[in-house]
Write a protein that holds these residues in place. Sequence first.
Motif, short mmCIF file in Angstrom:
data_model
loop_
_atom_site.label_atom_id
_atom_site.label_comp_id
_atom_site.label_asym_id
_atom_site.label_seq_id
_atom_site.Cartn_x
_atom_site.Cartn_y
_atom_site.Cartn_z
N ILE A 153 -14.04 8.29 61.60
CA ILE A 153 -15.48 7.54 61.29
C ILE A 153 -16.34 8.76 60.61
O ILE A 153 -17.12 8.40 59.69
N LEU A 154 -16.33 9.88 61.18
CA LEU A 154 -17.15 10.92 60.59
C LEU A 154 -16.94 11.30 59.21
O LEU A 154 -17.72 11.05 58.21
N ALA A 155 -15.46 11.11 58.94
CA ALA A 155 -15.10 11.59 57.61
C ALA A 155 -15.35 10.52 56.71
O ALA A 155 -15.50 10.61 55.34
N ASP A 156 -15.12 9.28 57.11
CA ASP A 156 -15.36 8.13 56.29
C ASP A 156 -17.01 7.78 56.03
O ASP A 156 -17.52 7.48 54.62
N VAL A 157 -17.72 8.08 56.90
CA VAL A 157 -19.23 8.02 56.73
C VAL A 157 -19.73 9.11 56.05
O VAL A 157 -20.60 8.83 54.88
N LEU A 158 -19.20 10.34 56.08
CA LEU A 158 -19.63 11.30 55.23
C LEU A 158 -19.16 11.52 53.74
O LEU A 158 -20.03 11.45 53.00
N SER A 159 -17.92 10.68 53.54
CA SER A 159 -17.47 10.51 52.21
C SER A 159 -18.37 9.54 51.53
O SER A 159 -18.86 9.49 50.25
N ASP A 160 -18.85 8.44 52.28
CA ASP A 160 -19.69 7.45 51.81
C ASP A 160 -20.91 7.88 51.18
O ASP A 160 -21.72 7.37 50.41
N ASP A 161 -21.34 8.96 52.03
CA ASP A 161 -22.85 9.47 51.82
C ASP A 161 -22.83 10.52 50.95
O ASP A 161 -23.85 10.79 50.09
#
Length: 381
Positions: free
Chosen positions: A372-380
């Motif tokens: 979840i961290l990786a996905d959200v940070l990538s989107d940001d």
Amino acid sequence: MTYLLPTYKRLNLSVARAKGCVIQDTRGKSYLDFGSGIGVCNLGHRHSDVQQAIEKQLNEYWHVSNLYEQPIQEEVAQLLVESSSGDRVFFCNSGAEANEAAIKLARKATGKKKIVTFQQSFHGRTFATMAATGQTKIQEGFGPMLDGFEYVPYNDMSAVEKALDSQTAAVMLEVIQGEGGVHPGEVNFLQGVAQLCNEQNVLLIVDEIQTGIGRTGKVFAYAHYSIEPDIITIAKGLGNGMPVGAIIAKSPLEEHFGPGSHGSTFGGNPLAMAAAKTVMQTVIQPTFLQEVNEKATYLMEQLTEKVGTNRLIASFKGKGMMIGIHCKSDVTGIIPKLLENGLIVLSAGPNVIRLLPPLTVTKDEIDQAVTILADVLSDDV
């Protein structure tokens, strides 16, 4: 509509129930809790042994008075003493109360007024502990602070040497600054401060409110650094959600906290003690701490591999299950996005995502959280 004073900037989560590492909201959505109630539920929500101990105590008595002996207080105090460098325990209800007691004891025992603390520290929100905190944002708007505190840069030995004088009662520090941004103390610095305090007859107070009770892979975080504080303050994880705080002091200090010198109506409450006894009996087991360290290593490996390459990330800092993801920009908007995606985390200043998962977290839960961290940070990005 709310009848509560707006002292908290609340996120969009209305809690219905919790178990282990999972919180469920009133709509039925589940979240991985990598905040643990700000480092409180070290054994996870509603740990079965802790719950059973509280329920057993509920059927015996809930409250009497500290004017009477309560054997369960002695049992918890013994566990704390045998796991620390201290000899005597005073129970209260929170971290702020523990630090308040430590400040009072240091002043009374030494007859001196000055206490050296550190920039970006956090020690609580009572007037004394607010004054001890080296962050102006905590103090603003409340008028003159209690005097006698001097703030110096953390990990700066020369600044400590200059600050200590004939009127210094104590140095008060966190071995890893939590609220101030997850800044670990350097080994040479912490050992140097301890040695200097010993040489100059200055008390060393170590605030273990966030770092204690197994959070860093040892029962107390100061044990990583081979130092022996004169006073240790604890709270948060000790009760696993039941309100409790304590100081652990070396025996020469006990004469200064005699009858009538300090007290707490609810300190050492038997329900809190039942929880604390079970927590300590669990955490002091070598196999438990070994598993914590193994999972902490795994968590850091996964973060480094799957999150560390993101261009928003500056570094990872911390120890054990206390990790600060230091970012190159403000993370204020990222915390709610993680929540929307089912992961509860904390901030520690404007640029730090703070992870404080339960020590009982599983590797599968770690994998889910890191994804979840990786996905959200990538989107940001």
